[in-house]
Design a protein around this motif. Structure first.
Motif, mmCIF file in Angstrom:
data_model
loop_
_atom_site.group_PDB
_atom_site.id
_atom_site.type_symbol
_atom_site.label_atom_id
_atom_site.label_comp_id
_atom_site.label_asym_id
_atom_site.label_seq_id
_atom_site.Cartn_x
_atom_site.Cartn_y
_atom_site.Cartn_z
ATOM 1 N N LEU A 43 11.764 -49.445 -30.593
ATOM 2 C CA LEU A 43 12.285 -48.134 -30.219
ATOM 3 C C LEU A 43 13.047 -48.217 -28.900
ATOM 4 O O LEU A 43 14.190 -47.769 -28.804
ATOM 5 C CB LEU A 43 11.155 -47.111 -30.083
ATOM 6 C CG LEU A 43 11.582 -45.813 -29.370
ATOM 7 C CD1 LEU A 43 12.403 -44.937 -30.288
ATOM 8 C CD2 LEU A 43 10.387 -45.099 -28.798
ATOM 9 N N VAL A 44 12.398 -48.771 -27.886
ATOM 10 C CA VAL A 44 13.012 -48.825 -26.558
ATOM 11 C C VAL A 44 14.300 -49.647 -26.588
ATOM 12 O O VAL A 44 15.312 -49.239 -26.007
ATOM 13 C CB VAL A 44 12.010 -49.363 -25.511
ATOM 14 C CG1 VAL A 44 12.688 -49.590 -24.171
ATOM 15 C CG2 VAL A 44 10.842 -48.392 -25.353
ATOM 16 N N ASN A 45 14.285 -50.774 -27.280
ATOM 17 C CA ASN A 45 15.504 -51.574 -27.389
ATOM 18 C C ASN A 45 16.611 -50.808 -28.101
ATOM 19 O O ASN A 45 17.782 -50.889 -27.719
ATOM 20 C CB ASN A 45 15.221 -52.905 -28.084
ATOM 21 C CG ASN A 45 14.496 -53.864 -27.186
ATOM 22 O OD1 ASN A 45 14.856 -54.051 -26.037
ATOM 23 N ND2 ASN A 45 13.457 -54.500 -27.706
ATOM 24 N N GLY A 46 16.258 -50.060 -29.126
ATOM 25 C CA GLY A 46 17.250 -49.248 -29.821
ATOM 26 C C GLY A 46 17.822 -48.151 -28.942
ATOM 27 O O GLY A 46 19.033 -47.912 -28.931
ATOM 28 N N LEU A 47 16.953 -47.483 -28.189
ATOM 29 C CA LEU A 47 17.418 -46.433 -27.281
ATOM 30 C C LEU A 47 18.319 -47.013 -26.193
ATOM 31 O O LEU A 47 19.353 -46.433 -25.851
ATOM 32 C CB LEU A 47 16.235 -45.693 -26.651
ATOM 33 C CG LEU A 47 15.410 -44.804 -27.581
ATOM 34 C CD1 LEU A 47 14.185 -44.271 -26.849
ATOM 35 C CD2 LEU A 47 16.240 -43.662 -28.138
ATOM 36 N N GLU A 48 17.927 -48.155 -25.646
ATOM 37 C CA GLU A 48 18.748 -48.801 -24.608
ATOM 38 C C GLU A 48 20.107 -49.215 -25.165
ATOM 39 O O GLU A 48 21.130 -49.073 -24.492
ATOM 40 C CB GLU A 48 18.030 -50.017 -24.020
ATOM 41 C CG GLU A 48 16.883 -49.670 -23.093
ATOM 42 C CD GLU A 48 17.318 -49.081 -21.746
ATOM 43 O OE1 GLU A 48 18.524 -49.062 -21.419
ATOM 44 O OE2 GLU A 48 16.422 -48.637 -21.016
ATOM 45 N N THR A 49 20.123 -49.722 -26.379
ATOM 46 C CA THR A 49 21.387 -50.107 -27.007
ATOM 47 C C THR A 49 22.282 -48.890 -27.202
ATOM 48 O O THR A 49 23.479 -48.919 -26.866
ATOM 49 C CB THR A 49 21.127 -50.817 -28.353
ATOM 50 O OG1 THR A 49 20.362 -52.003 -28.098
ATOM 51 C CG2 THR A 49 22.413 -51.163 -29.070
ATOM 52 N N ALA A 50 21.714 -47.811 -27.725
ATOM 53 C CA ALA A 50 22.483 -46.581 -27.922
ATOM 54 C C ALA A 50 23.009 -46.056 -26.587
ATOM 55 O O ALA A 50 24.168 -45.621 -26.489
ATOM 56 C CB ALA A 50 21.637 -45.529 -28.621
ATOM 57 N N LYS A 51 22.184 -46.115 -25.554
ATOM 58 C CA LYS A 51 22.586 -45.642 -24.225
ATOM 59 C C LYS A 51 23.761 -46.458 -23.689
ATOM 60 O O LYS A 51 24.700 -45.909 -23.121
ATOM 61 C CB LYS A 51 21.398 -45.718 -23.273
ATOM 62 C CG LYS A 51 21.699 -45.240 -21.875
ATOM 63 C CD LYS A 51 20.462 -45.368 -21.002
ATOM 64 C CE LYS A 51 20.770 -45.101 -19.546
ATOM 65 N NZ LYS A 51 19.588 -45.352 -18.698
ATOM 66 N N GLU A 52 23.717 -47.781 -23.893
ATOM 67 C CA GLU A 52 24.812 -48.621 -23.419
ATOM 68 C C GLU A 52 26.139 -48.229 -24.078
ATOM 69 O O GLU A 52 27.167 -48.121 -23.410
ATOM 70 C CB GLU A 52 24.501 -50.090 -23.670
ATOM 71 C CG GLU A 52 25.568 -51.032 -23.159
ATOM 72 C CD GLU A 52 25.243 -52.489 -23.359
ATOM 73 O OE1 GLU A 52 26.016 -53.313 -22.828
ATOM 74 O OE2 GLU A 52 24.253 -52.822 -24.048
ATOM 75 N N PHE A 53 26.110 -48.014 -25.386
ATOM 76 C CA PHE A 53 27.319 -47.572 -26.075
ATOM 77 C C PHE A 53 27.757 -46.196 -25.586
ATOM 78 O O PHE A 53 28.943 -45.957 -25.356
ATOM 79 C CB PHE A 53 27.111 -47.544 -27.591
ATOM 80 C CG PHE A 53 27.201 -48.879 -28.247
ATOM 81 C CD1 PHE A 53 28.421 -49.505 -28.439
ATOM 82 C CD2 PHE A 53 26.058 -49.524 -28.684
ATOM 83 C CE1 PHE A 53 28.506 -50.746 -29.053
ATOM 84 C CE2 PHE A 53 26.119 -50.765 -29.303
ATOM 85 C CZ PHE A 53 27.353 -51.384 -29.488
ATOM 86 N N ALA A 54 26.805 -45.283 -25.424
ATOM 87 C CA ALA A 54 27.123 -43.914 -24.994
ATOM 88 C C ALA A 54 27.756 -43.893 -23.611
ATOM 89 O O ALA A 54 28.608 -43.041 -23.328
ATOM 90 C CB ALA A 54 25.869 -43.047 -25.022
ATOM 91 N N GLN A 55 27.378 -44.823 -22.762
ATOM 92 C CA GLN A 55 27.879 -44.840 -21.393
ATOM 93 C C GLN A 55 29.167 -45.648 -21.228
ATOM 94 O O GLN A 55 29.721 -45.685 -20.138
ATOM 95 C CB GLN A 55 26.806 -45.388 -20.458
ATOM 96 C CG GLN A 55 25.623 -44.473 -20.314
ATOM 97 C CD GLN A 55 24.545 -45.036 -19.418
ATOM 98 O OE1 GLN A 55 24.429 -46.231 -19.210
ATOM 99 N NE2 GLN A 55 23.725 -44.149 -18.883
ATOM 100 N N THR A 56 29.627 -46.276 -22.288
ATOM 101 C CA THR A 56 30.841 -47.083 -22.212
ATOM 102 C C THR A 56 32.030 -46.252 -22.676
ATOM 103 O O THR A 56 32.063 -45.791 -23.826
ATOM 104 C CB THR A 56 30.703 -48.362 -23.062
ATOM 105 O OG1 THR A 56 29.569 -49.107 -22.583
ATOM 106 C CG2 THR A 56 31.955 -49.211 -22.964
ATOM 107 N N ASP A 57 32.974 -46.057 -21.776
ATOM 108 C CA ASP A 57 34.160 -45.260 -22.102
ATOM 109 C C ASP A 57 34.866 -45.818 -23.334
ATOM 110 O O ASP A 57 35.097 -47.022 -23.437
ATOM 111 C CB ASP A 57 35.136 -45.247 -20.926
ATOM 112 C CG ASP A 57 34.660 -44.371 -19.783
ATOM 113 O OD1 ASP A 57 33.818 -43.485 -20.021
ATOM 114 O OD2 ASP A 57 35.135 -44.573 -18.648
ATOM 115 N N GLY A 58 35.187 -44.927 -24.248
ATOM 116 C CA GLY A 58 35.909 -45.301 -25.457
ATOM 117 C C GLY A 58 35.021 -45.672 -26.624
ATOM 118 O O GLY A 58 35.495 -45.730 -27.754
#
Length: 118
Positions: free
Chosen positions: A21-36
């Motif tokens: 779960l935590v790895n999935g949330l962190e992965t989603a967060k990284e994409f969400a915070q990357t412009d574009g």
């Protein structure tokens, strides 16, 4: 520009599930915070059981979840099958039922999303 669909399938039963779960949330967060970049976070199968816990402000993972909540959806069928339909409804999280009551992974692939499962 990258498009990713992060699918949380891990249930709530073990330490390993929590790690996924935590790895999935962190992965989603990284994409969400990357412009574009575009990200879809989907809780499917046993993963739907996380919604009531993540919505709880006392949860260790509530803040991380809040960082990607706007990009979050839940399998409609599985929310019912795993007994969290009311919690998902109360939380106002979008449910997906594109393919026989489930999210359409094929549609995401067709829209050029990379599918990442946890």
């Amino acid at each position: 520009m990258t498009k990713a669909a992060v699918v949380i399938l891990a249930g709530t039963e073990s330490h390993a599930d929590t790690g996924r779960l935590v790895n999935g949330l962190e992965t989603a967060k990284e994409f969400a915070q990357t412009d574009g970049d575009e990200v879809e976070l989907i809780f499917d199968g046993a993963g739907t059981q996380w919604i009531p816990e993540l919505e709880d402000e006392e949860s260790d993972y509530h803040e991380l979840y809040q960082a990607v909540r706007d990009d979050t959806s839940v399998c409609d069928f599985c929310a019912g099958a795993f007994g969290v339909e009311d919690a998902v409804d109360d939380a106002g999280v979008v449910t997906l039922d594109d393919h026989d009551g489930h999210p359409s992974i094929r549609s995401l692939v067709d829209d050029d999303y990379e599918i990442i499962t946890f």
